[in-house]
Design a protein around this motif. Structure first.
Motif, PDB file in Angstrom:
ATOM      1  N   LEU A 184      15.988 -32.601 -44.195  1.00  0.00           N
ATOM      2  CA  LEU A 184      15.145 -32.841 -45.205  1.00  0.00           C
ATOM      3  C   LEU A 184      13.679 -32.277 -45.252  1.00  0.00           C
ATOM      4  O   LEU A 184      13.185 -32.415 -46.106  1.00  0.00           O
ATOM      5  CB  LEU A 184      15.546 -34.337 -45.347  1.00  0.00           C
ATOM      6  N   GLU A 185      13.138 -32.770 -44.062  1.00  0.00           N
ATOM      7  CA  GLU A 185      11.890 -32.166 -43.744  1.00  0.00           C
ATOM      8  C   GLU A 185      11.508 -30.866 -43.775  1.00  0.00           C
ATOM      9  O   GLU A 185      10.495 -30.391 -43.600  1.00  0.00           O
ATOM     10  CB  GLU A 185      11.363 -33.127 -42.701  1.00  0.00           C
ATOM     11  N   ARG A 213      18.914 -38.384 -51.058  1.00  0.00           N
ATOM     12  CA  ARG A 213      17.973 -37.778 -50.620  1.00  0.00           C
ATOM     13  C   ARG A 213      17.787 -36.244 -50.778  1.00  0.00           C
ATOM     14  O   ARG A 213      16.788 -35.494 -51.531  1.00  0.00           O
ATOM     15  CB  ARG A 213      17.164 -37.967 -49.158  1.00  0.00           C
ATOM     16  N   LEU A 261      15.385 -34.041 -53.612  1.00  0.00           N
ATOM     17  CA  LEU A 261      14.468 -32.895 -53.198  1.00  0.00           C
ATOM     18  C   LEU A 261      15.031 -31.590 -53.742  1.00  0.00           C
ATOM     19  O   LEU A 261      14.096 -31.019 -54.495  1.00  0.00           O
ATOM     20  CB  LEU A 261      14.809 -32.599 -51.803  1.00  0.00           C
ATOM     21  N   ASN A 262      16.314 -31.552 -54.176  1.00  0.00           N
ATOM     22  CA  ASN A 262      16.697 -30.593 -55.157  1.00  0.00           C
ATOM     23  C   ASN A 262      16.352 -30.545 -56.378  1.00  0.00           C
ATOM     24  O   ASN A 262      16.131 -29.167 -57.161  1.00  0.00           O
ATOM     25  CB  ASN A 262      18.301 -30.343 -55.003  1.00  0.00           C
ATOM     26  N   LYS A 297      12.274 -29.523 -56.160  1.00  0.00           N
ATOM     27  CA  LYS A 297      11.920 -28.279 -55.541  1.00  0.00           C
ATOM     28  C   LYS A 297      11.455 -27.192 -56.462  1.00  0.00           C
ATOM     29  O   LYS A 297      12.195 -27.008 -57.199  1.00  0.00           O
ATOM     30  CB  LYS A 297      13.063 -27.681 -54.431  1.00  0.00           C
TER      31      LYS A 297
END
Length: 132
Positions: A21-22, A59, A63-64, A67
């Motif tokens: 994730l990072e 999460r 993020l998706n 982005k």
């Protein structure tokens, strides 16, 4: 599986989740990639640790959504769909035009054949040679 083994699997999954994730580890944000990175079997994530799975999925979805790469791909997809719709409409128009030309050509050829037949039946008609 003992409690210490379960805890070790849990720690591996959490570490792998954080790395993915990072962005420290390349790859898609999927459960399959997570278990691959953690080095555990998939059921350890889905059955033994569903809370980690749910947390990871949530999460990853967040993020998706944000982005820039995903947004640019969505824009490209939208543009390609619009282009496809335009090209399909143009193709349909060309097909209609082609059918109209084919029908007109067939009519002209039939009329030509009919005129040839009627002129060849007349005995008084003398063919005139065409100059070159």
């Amino acid at each position: 599986m003992t409690a210490t083994e379960k805890e070790k699997v849990r720690q591996c999954l959490e570490r792998a989740m954080d790395d993915l994730l990072e962005g420290r580890v390349p790859g898609p944000l999927t459960g399959l990639r997570l278990v691959e990175l953690a080095g555990v079997k998939r059921h350890r994530l889905t059955h033994d640790n569903p809370d980690i799975n749910a947390k990871f999925q949530e999460r990853a979805r967040q993020l998706n959504r944000t982005k820039p790469e995903v947004e640019s791909l969505r824009k490209l997809l939208s543009d390609e769909r619009e282009r496809n719709a335009r090209l399909t409409a143009a193709n349909r128009d060309l097909e209609k035009r082609l059918k109209a030309y084919a029908t007109a050509l067939l009519d002209v050829l039939e009329e030509r054949d009919s005129l040839r037949d009627s002129h060849s039946r007349r005995e008084r008609l003398i063919p005139i040679p065409m100059p070159k």
